[in-house]
Design a protein around this motif. Structure first.
Motif, short mmCIF file in Angstrom:
data_model
loop_
_atom_site.label_atom_id
_atom_site.label_comp_id
_atom_site.label_asym_id
_atom_site.label_seq_id
_atom_site.Cartn_x
_atom_site.Cartn_y
_atom_site.Cartn_z
N LYS A 1 0.14 -6.71 2.89
CA LYS A 1 0.84 -6.19 1.72
C LYS A 1 0.79 -4.67 1.82
O LYS A 1 -0.28 -4.11 2.08
CB LYS A 1 0.18 -6.68 0.44
CG LYS A 1 0.37 -8.16 0.21
CD LYS A 1 -0.06 -8.59 -1.18
CE LYS A 1 0.32 -10.05 -1.44
NZ LYS A 1 -0.07 -10.49 -2.80
N PRO A 2 1.92 -3.99 1.63
CA PRO A 2 1.93 -2.55 1.82
C PRO A 2 0.81 -1.88 1.03
O PRO A 2 0.66 -2.09 -0.17
CB PRO A 2 3.32 -2.14 1.30
CG PRO A 2 4.17 -3.35 1.56
CD PRO A 2 3.25 -4.52 1.29
N GLY A 3 0.00 -1.11 1.74
CA GLY A 3 -1.11 -0.42 1.12
C GLY A 3 -2.41 -1.18 1.11
O GLY A 3 -3.47 -0.61 0.82
N ALA A 4 -2.38 -2.48 1.41
CA ALA A 4 -3.59 -3.29 1.43
C ALA A 4 -4.42 -2.97 2.67
O ALA A 4 -3.86 -2.71 3.74
CB ALA A 4 -3.26 -4.77 1.39
N PRO A 5 -5.75 -3.01 2.57
CA PRO A 5 -6.59 -2.62 3.71
C PRO A 5 -6.89 -3.75 4.68
O PRO A 5 -8.04 -3.98 5.04
CB PRO A 5 -7.86 -2.10 3.01
CG PRO A 5 -7.95 -2.91 1.76
CD PRO A 5 -6.54 -3.16 1.32
N PHE A 6 -5.86 -4.47 5.09
CA PHE A 6 -6.05 -5.52 6.09
C PHE A 6 -4.77 -5.69 6.89
O PHE A 6 -3.68 -5.32 6.46
CB PHE A 6 -6.47 -6.85 5.45
CG PHE A 6 -5.41 -7.50 4.59
CD1 PHE A 6 -4.39 -8.27 5.15
CD2 PHE A 6 -5.43 -7.35 3.21
CE1 PHE A 6 -3.41 -8.87 4.36
CE2 PHE A 6 -4.46 -7.94 2.41
CZ PHE A 6 -3.45 -8.71 2.98
N LEU A 7 -4.93 -6.29 8.08
CA LEU A 7 -3.80 -6.69 8.91
C LEU A 7 -4.04 -8.12 9.35
O LEU A 7 -5.09 -8.44 9.91
CB LEU A 7 -3.67 -5.80 10.14
CG LEU A 7 -2.54 -6.22 11.10
CD1 LEU A 7 -1.18 -5.88 10.51
CD2 LEU A 7 -2.72 -5.57 12.48
N CYS A 8 -3.07 -8.99 9.11
CA CYS A 8 -3.13 -10.36 9.60
C CYS A 8 -2.48 -10.41 10.98
O CYS A 8 -1.32 -10.01 11.13
CB CYS A 8 -2.42 -11.32 8.65
SG CYS A 8 -3.30 -11.59 7.10
N VAL A 9 -3.23 -10.89 11.95
CA VAL A 9 -2.71 -11.16 13.29
C VAL A 9 -2.60 -12.67 13.38
O VAL A 9 -3.59 -13.38 13.46
CB VAL A 9 -3.66 -10.61 14.37
CG1 VAL A 9 -3.14 -10.96 15.76
CG2 VAL A 9 -3.83 -9.10 14.20
N GLU A 10 -1.36 -13.20 13.33
CA GLU A 10 -1.12 -14.62 13.10
C GLU A 10 -0.44 -15.28 14.30
O GLU A 10 0.77 -15.17 14.46
CB GLU A 10 -0.26 -14.81 11.86
CG GLU A 10 -0.81 -14.16 10.61
CD GLU A 10 0.07 -14.40 9.40
OE1 GLU A 10 0.56 -15.55 9.24
OE2 GLU A 10 0.31 -13.45 8.64
N PRO A 11 -1.20 -15.99 15.12
CA PRO A 11 -0.57 -16.79 16.18
C PRO A 11 -0.23 -18.18 15.66
O PRO A 11 -1.06 -18.84 15.02
CB PRO A 11 -1.66 -16.83 17.25
CG PRO A 11 -2.95 -16.77 16.47
CD PRO A 11 -2.66 -15.96 15.24
#
Length: 289
Positions: free
Chosen positions: A240-250
């Motif tokens: 989510k823009p501005g959220a402190p995470f990145l989902c790496v989704e295989p």
């Protein structure tokens, strides 16, 4: 009540909940936490398992053999109670089998097994789907782990995703939660993507093919995570823009196409598993520094 189990070695500790067989924490021996905390201000997920669909179905309904069933986004496994089938200090295995509740929305006999195992500084999460039915079993299976952005100790540094194959896979976007099949230019340049929150203002970035079997997510001159994928041809990146995470989704399977069929068997990259057969899907994440 949900239960949890901790596995680990001298390098890593991993906590896994019985709800969804979902990883709750990934901590290295120096005390750093790498997994998103599930803060409800942004997103309560941490590392959900997606089954029997990945993404959204039109009007949250799924057609199976012409009969329509309700099906929430990403399926029911992530909210289901799994049983602990086996555990050792470095491994735990959870199982979800067909029940009256699952058959009401997904009329098949199946067994879904999710295993978390640590070796060295790496964690492997593997899912196996077994078809216990007399009919072919259609399904999608995906992983949705969220890692901190910025990574621990890397605040203010540029973060990148770099594909092992140096590819420039075409980009697809979502339209009302469904796949818009019109391809867009790749945001990768010779396999390298410089992350920017503005990229996610239009939701996830989906790469249906060509992302390869591995990548590196990391901060320049800083900490990084190395990923390897098994039987997972689709890739998505999301926050989510501005959220402190990145989902790496295989994934092996995606959301239905906008304007396309609601039949499960017609969804992109759906697996059709023969009676008595088992299919395995896995990702490994290694902490590099």
């Amino acid at each position: 009540m949900p239960s949890s189990v901790r596995i680990g070695n001298q390098h890593l500790a991993v906590d896994v909940s019985s709800i969804g067989a979902e990883m709750q924490a990934l901590t290295s021996d120096d005390g750093r936490s790498w997994l998103w905390t599930g803060d409800a201000a942004y997103w309560t997920g941490r590392s959900p398992i997606l089954f029997p669909i990945v993404g959204k179905a039109p009007d949250d309904t799924l057609a199976i053999g012409g009969t329509v069933y309700p099906m929430a986004q990403h399926g029911f496994a992530r909210r289901s109670e799994f049983s602990l089938a086996a555990s050792t200090p470095t491994m735990c295995r959870h199982e979800l089998s067909a029940s009256a509740a699952t058959e009401a929305v997904y009329p098949f006999d199946f067994l879904l097994t999710v295993e978390h195992a640590v070796e060295g500084r790496a964690l492997t999460v593997a899912a196996e789907v077994s078809n216990r039915d007399v009919r072919p079993l259609p399904f999608g299976l995906g992983f949705h782990p969220a890692f901190l952005w910025p990574l621990p100790g890397a605040a203010g540094r540029t973060h990148t995703v770099t594909l092992d194959n140096e590819g420039e896979p075409e980009l697809l976007r979502l339209e009302g939660g469904l796949i818009n099949p019109v391809p867009l230019p790749s945001p990768f340049d010779k396999g390298r993507l410089v992350l920017d929150h503005a990229m996610f203002e239009k939701d996830a970035m989906i790469f249906p093919k060509g992302a390869g079997e591995g990548l590196r997510y990391g901060a320049e001159s800083g900490p990084a995570l190395r990923f390897r994928f098994e039987n997972l041809p689709n890739l998505a990146l999301w926050t989510k823009p501005g959220a402190p995470f990145l989902c790496v989704e295989p994934w092996h399977g995606t959301a239905a196409e906008a304007g396309g069929s609601s039949e499960l068997s017609q969804r992109p990259s759906t697996t059709i598993l023969a009676p008595g057969a088992t299919a395995r899907f896995a990702f490994t994440v290694e902490i590099l520094r």
